[in-house]
Structure formats: structure tokens, C-alpha cells
Design a protein around this motif. Sequence first.
Motif, PDB file in Angstrom:
ATOM      1  N   ALA A  71      46.410  81.647 -38.333  1.00  0.00           N
ATOM      2  CA  ALA A  71      46.400  82.840 -37.788  1.00  0.00           C
ATOM      3  C   ALA A  71      47.213  83.911 -38.562  1.00  0.00           C
ATOM      4  CB  ALA A  71      46.506  82.925 -36.149  1.00  0.00           C
ATOM      5  N   GLN A  72      47.260  85.052 -38.611  1.00  0.00           N
ATOM      6  CA  GLN A  72      48.193  85.974 -39.302  1.00  0.00           C
ATOM      7  C   GLN A  72      47.993  87.382 -38.771  1.00  0.00           C
ATOM      8  OE1 GLN A  72      45.903  86.381 -42.828  1.00  0.00           O
ATOM      9  NE2 GLN A  72      45.178  88.014 -41.659  1.00  0.00           N
ATOM     10  N   LEU A 131      53.076  88.014 -40.165  1.00  0.00           N
ATOM     11  CA  LEU A 131      53.448  86.853 -39.261  1.00  0.00           C
ATOM     12  C   LEU A 131      52.341  85.762 -39.581  1.00  0.00           C
ATOM     13  CD1 LEU A 131      54.329  88.352 -35.724  1.00  0.00           C
ATOM     14  CD2 LEU A 131      55.921  87.597 -37.584  1.00  0.00           C
ATOM     15  N   ALA A 132      52.531  84.542 -39.805  1.00  0.00           N
ATOM     16  CA  ALA A 132      51.643  83.588 -40.081  1.00  0.00           C
ATOM     17  C   ALA A 132      51.876  82.290 -39.266  1.00  0.00           C
ATOM     18  CB  ALA A 132      51.472  83.171 -41.439  1.00  0.00           C
ATOM     19  N   VAL A 133      50.814  81.680 -38.713  1.00  0.00           N
ATOM     20  CA  VAL A 133      50.942  80.428 -38.234  1.00  0.00           C
ATOM     21  C   VAL A 133      50.251  79.482 -38.663  1.00  0.00           C
ATOM     22  CG1 VAL A 133      50.638  79.298 -35.817  1.00  0.00           C
ATOM     23  CG2 VAL A 133      51.196  81.702 -35.834  1.00  0.00           C
ATOM     24  N   ARG A 163      47.361  88.797 -30.792  1.00  0.00           N
ATOM     25  CA  ARG A 163      46.924  87.694 -29.647  1.00  0.00           C
ATOM     26  C   ARG A 163      46.475  86.431 -30.447  1.00  0.00           C
ATOM     27  NH1 ARG A 163      45.041  92.691 -27.538  1.00  0.00           N
ATOM     28  NH2 ARG A 163      43.129  92.467 -28.704  1.00  0.00           N
ATOM     29  N   ALA A 164      45.747  86.693 -31.663  1.00  0.00           N
ATOM     30  CA  ALA A 164      45.476  85.275 -32.531  1.00  0.00           C
ATOM     31  C   ALA A 164      46.592  84.632 -32.782  1.00  0.00           C
ATOM     32  CB  ALA A 164      44.611  85.559 -33.756  1.00  0.00           C
ATOM     33  N   ALA A 210      47.521  80.860 -31.383  1.00  0.00           N
ATOM     34  CA  ALA A 210      47.723  79.874 -32.379  1.00  0.00           C
ATOM     35  C   ALA A 210      49.050  79.181 -31.973  1.00  0.00           C
ATOM     36  CB  ALA A 210      47.680  80.170 -34.007  1.00  0.00           C
ATOM     37  N   LEU A 211      50.140  79.869 -31.787  1.00  0.00           N
ATOM     38  CA  LEU A 211      51.447  79.191 -31.448  1.00  0.00           C
ATOM     39  C   LEU A 211      51.372  78.413 -30.132  1.00  0.00           C
ATOM     40  CD1 LEU A 211      53.710  82.089 -32.640  1.00  0.00           C
ATOM     41  CD2 LEU A 211      53.797  79.914 -33.482  1.00  0.00           C
TER      42      LEU A 211
END
Length: 199
Positions: free
Chosen positions: A22-23, A110-112, A191-192, A196-197
Motif C-alpha cells: 500500500a502507499q 508513505l509505503a508499506v 486506510r490502505a 497493510a500495517l
Amino acid sequence: MDESRYREAIGRLVEPGERVLAQAKADVGGGLTPPPPPEPEPAAGPGRRTVGSVLLNVLLPLATWERGDRFVDLVGWGIAGRGASGSAASRLHRALTPPGADLKVRETLLAVTDRRLLVCRTGGVTLLAGRDAEERALAETEVVWSASRADVASARVGWHRLNPKRLRIDFTDGSWLAFTVPIAESGAPLRAVAAALAA
């Protein structure tokens, strides 16, 4: 900018075999944030005292009052993060707001991934820059901070004052930092990231 363009920029920054889950494009929430991490003492160079330097040392503390600034942030914006100096939230906030930063506009991404939480910044552009400058800034995107997924305790999106799209990331050291998007933008990417976190 189109979200898929951010996805491509982040895809170039991950390690081989690492998947982006997700990002989101977001900004650190307004308000009080954790204190900066301790800075190494600069090497003392030969100094020369002048009347101007003595006056600045005397008058500058009268012109700025950190406690007053923090009080205004608290009343106007609330709390955007907590943690001790040197905590994960403190280091993350310092990475996004380095001392002596220029006046160019940068986007925070932000990226997960399946391994880490990445916080990236695009290159800087001037306020009225054209499309070419935006493309160049996107090509200059870099990871400014990262943490393993094990360092993230939780993440959730919820209301803060009038904005229902505030992502709060809690770290295992007890510190936390909030990110927001403007009210007019969708909260789905935040929210994504939270989902993901949490997975």
C-alpha cells in the motif's frame, strides 16, 4: 499528480523481491510533534565576537519563545505526535523536517511493503513550477526513513477535529506520529496503509 506515478517511483526504491502492499501521499499532521533527536555538537571553530553577534545572542531568545510556539500549536492544531527525543516518531519527524531545509515544495509518500514501512520524499519544486519540474522531482524521490514492520505496533485512521482522515502510526517504543490528507482528498490510500500495517 496521479497516484500510479507515485507507485512507479516507490517501486524503483524497494529492494529486489520486496512487494509494495500500500502507499499514500500524506503530510505530517499539524500540531505538537515529538522533540527532535539529539544532534551531535558541532566542532567549535574559531569565533570572532562582534557587536552584532552579541546583540543577536541577547535579542534572539526574546523574539522566539519555543514554549509559546508549542502552546499555539496545541491550541490551534492539537497533538500530532508523542515520544521522547530519539524515539522512532522523533527520528521520523526529523527526517521529514530537516534543519535548514530550503523553501521548495516536496511531497511525502508513505509505503508499506511486506518487510518495511517506508517514508519517501520527492525532489523539491518551486511553487509555480511546470510539468517538467514535477517529473524531475518525481524522478528524485528517495527514502528518507524506514522501519521494519516489527517496529510498528499499530496503525489506524480516525477523526481528528474536523478531519476524518488522520492516520496514526504507533511504534513499539511507545511513540506515535500522525499523517493527514486534505479534507477534499480521499482517505482510501491512508486506510490502505493502515490495513497493510495491521495485517
